[in-house]
Design an enzyme around this catalytic site. Sequence first.
Site, PDB file in Angstrom:
ATOM      1  N   LYS A   8       0.580 -64.962 -34.003  1.00 30.88           N
ATOM      2  CA  LYS A   8       0.750 -63.686 -34.756  1.00 30.88           C
ATOM      3  C   LYS A   8      -0.128 -62.742 -33.761  1.00 30.88           C
ATOM      4  CE  LYS A   8       1.165 -64.229 -39.656  1.00 30.88           C
ATOM      5  NZ  LYS A   8       0.701 -64.274 -40.657  1.00 30.88           N
ATOM      6  N   LYS A  37      -3.815 -79.047 -43.286  1.00 31.08           N
ATOM      7  CA  LYS A  37      -2.405 -79.517 -43.667  1.00 31.08           C
ATOM      8  C   LYS A  37      -1.191 -79.048 -42.803  1.00 31.08           C
ATOM      9  CE  LYS A  37      -3.463 -79.725 -48.099  1.00 31.08           C
ATOM     10  NZ  LYS A  37      -3.353 -79.765 -49.400  1.00 31.08           N
ATOM     11  N   GLY A  38      -1.582 -77.690 -42.341  1.00 31.35           N
ATOM     12  CA  GLY A  38      -0.398 -76.953 -42.192  1.00 31.35           C
ATOM     13  C   GLY A  38       0.227 -77.508 -40.689  1.00 31.35           C
ATOM     14  N   ASP A  42      -3.640 -66.782 -36.205  1.00 35.13           N
ATOM     15  CA  ASP A  42      -3.505 -65.648 -36.818  1.00 35.13           C
ATOM     16  C   ASP A  42      -4.806 -64.737 -36.353  1.00 35.13           C
ATOM     17  OD1 ASP A  42      -2.470 -63.747 -39.092  1.00 35.13           O
ATOM     18  OD2 ASP A  42      -4.128 -64.337 -40.161  1.00 35.13           O
ATOM     19  N   PHE A  65       4.018 -62.988 -43.580  1.00 35.36           N
ATOM     20  CA  PHE A  65       3.596 -64.410 -44.016  1.00 35.36           C
ATOM     21  C   PHE A  65       4.776 -65.358 -44.006  1.00 35.36           C
ATOM     22  CE2 PHE A  65       1.586 -67.579 -46.521  1.00 35.36           C
ATOM     23  CZ  PHE A  65       0.306 -67.537 -46.062  1.00 35.36           C
ATOM     24  N   ASP A  67       2.110 -73.141 -45.745  1.00 34.68           N
ATOM     25  CA  ASP A  67       2.201 -73.064 -46.982  1.00 34.68           C
ATOM     26  C   ASP A  67       2.001 -71.760 -47.330  1.00 34.68           C
ATOM     27  OD1 ASP A  67      -0.598 -73.388 -46.377  1.00 34.68           O
ATOM     28  OD2 ASP A  67      -0.822 -73.166 -48.456  1.00 34.68           O
ATOM     29  N   GLU A 110      -1.897 -76.944 -34.195  1.00 36.35           N
ATOM     30  CA  GLU A 110      -2.157 -75.799 -35.149  1.00 36.35           C
ATOM     31  C   GLU A 110      -0.873 -75.561 -35.522  1.00 36.35           C
ATOM     32  OE1 GLU A 110      -3.230 -74.744 -37.554  1.00 36.35           O
ATOM     33  OE2 GLU A 110      -5.100 -73.543 -37.042  1.00 36.35           O
ATOM     34  N   ASP A 111      -0.779 -75.135 -36.850  1.00 37.43           N
ATOM     35  CA  ASP A 111       0.618 -74.343 -37.286  1.00 37.43           C
ATOM     36  C   ASP A 111       0.686 -72.978 -36.835  1.00 37.43           C
ATOM     37  OD1 ASP A 111      -1.531 -73.435 -38.792  1.00 37.43           O
ATOM     38  OD2 ASP A 111      -0.714 -73.991 -40.862  1.00 37.43           O
ATOM     39  N   ARG A 168       5.810 -76.209 -47.899  1.00 40.97           N
ATOM     40  CA  ARG A 168       5.417 -76.891 -46.466  1.00 40.97           C
ATOM     41  C   ARG A 168       6.656 -77.733 -46.409  1.00 40.97           C
ATOM     42  NH1 ARG A 168      -0.050 -76.545 -45.455  1.00 40.97           N
ATOM     43  NH2 ARG A 168      -1.521 -76.479 -46.977  1.00 40.97           N
TER      44      ARG A 168
HETATM   45  P1  IMP Z   1      -6.733 -67.802 -38.353  1.00 45.12           P
HETATM   46  O1  IMP Z   1      -8.226 -68.515 -38.436  1.00 45.12           O
HETATM   47  O2  IMP Z   1      -6.999 -66.561 -38.971  1.00 45.12           O
HETATM   48  O3  IMP Z   1      -6.094 -67.780 -36.903  1.00 45.12           O
HETATM   49  O4  IMP Z   1      -5.699 -68.401 -39.264  1.00 45.12           O
HETATM   50  C1  IMP Z   1      -5.317 -69.804 -39.128  1.00 45.12           C
HETATM   51  C2  IMP Z   1      -4.888 -70.544 -40.417  1.00 45.12           C
HETATM   52  O5  IMP Z   1      -4.262 -69.567 -41.162  1.00 45.12           O
HETATM   53  C3  IMP Z   1      -3.627 -71.276 -39.898  1.00 45.12           C
HETATM   54  O6  IMP Z   1      -3.816 -72.472 -39.413  1.00 45.12           O
HETATM   55  C4  IMP Z   1      -2.932 -71.071 -41.171  1.00 45.12           C
HETATM   56  O7  IMP Z   1      -3.036 -72.341 -41.868  1.00 45.12           O
HETATM   57  C5  IMP Z   1      -3.085 -70.038 -42.030  1.00 45.12           C
HETATM   58  N1  IMP Z   1      -2.044 -68.934 -41.828  1.00 45.12           N
HETATM   59  C6  IMP Z   1      -2.288 -67.941 -41.017  1.00 45.12           C
HETATM   60  N2  IMP Z   1      -1.142 -66.840 -41.096  1.00 45.12           N
HETATM   61  C7  IMP Z   1      -0.334 -67.624 -41.912  1.00 45.12           C
HETATM   62  C8  IMP Z   1       1.041 -67.471 -42.416  1.00 45.12           C
HETATM   63  O8  IMP Z   1       1.695 -66.506 -41.998  1.00 45.12           O
HETATM   64  N3  IMP Z   1       1.558 -68.431 -43.249  1.00 45.12           N
HETATM   65  C9  IMP Z   1       0.833 -69.553 -43.601  1.00 45.12           C
HETATM   66  N4  IMP Z   1      -0.230 -69.782 -43.142  1.00 45.12           N
HETATM   67  C10 IMP Z   1      -0.940 -68.863 -42.391  1.00 45.12           C
HETATM   68 MG    MG Z   2      -2.496 -73.037 -44.377  1.00 41.43          MG
END
Ligand code: IMP
Ligand code: MG
Length: 173
Positions: free
Chosen positions: A130, A42-43, A102, A151, A158, A98-99, A164
């Site tokens: 990030k 949903k992000g 990470d 964060f 969220d 994508e939002d 959100r």
């Molecule tokens: P990754 O797979 O570790 O790159 O994570 C990606 C997902 O984790 C993103 O699509 C977000 O939904 C969530 N996420 C990672 N960091 C944050 C943050 O700082 N705030 C909110 N959601 C996050």
């Molecule tokens: Mg999320």
Amino acid sequence: MALETISVLFSQEQVEKRIAELAQQINRDFAGETVHVICTLKGAMHFFTSLTQQLTVEVVEDIIQVTSYGAGTVSSGDVKILIEPECFMTGENIIVVEDIVDSGRTICVLREYFQRRSPKTVRICALLDKPSRRVVDAPIDYCGFEVDDVFVVGYGLDYDQKYRNLPYIGFLK
Ligand code: IMP
Ligand code: MG
């Protein structure tokens, strides 16, 4: 009453200015072509809406949902697809919205998922990056802003499904 304190990192104005720049870049890169723009639920909802409204190329909108963090700020590292897009993607230009990137795991899984459908191109467009948290190589084609290891919430992102709806990007203190 919320227990978290949120500080503004990027104002609504800054976010919207940057999204307009990303849209212009996409309009230039795909001039005369059709793009399938995929919202990662949903992000990415708020980012996706703002971005696609500023695209002048022909757009087909679709969605995908992957497993999220659950109630917390640390990723389980296990990415599963919960809702699949419905459009046929062979020979198409795909832009995955994508939002935030990470660890990079979600984007890796998504890139592979779309590559398997024999598209013409797959591009990743993320509002936030990030880089200090990366554990897998995950190149981003269109990136809004880099953030430190904090964060972030708002503009679709969220914390435990909250915040959100904030019109800006903030971080939890
Ligand atoms: P990754 O797979 O570790 O790159 O994570 C990606 C997902 O984790 C993103 O699509 C977000 O939904 C969530 N996420 C990672 N960091 C944050 C943050 O700082 N705030 C909110 N959601 C996050
Ligand atoms: Mg999320």
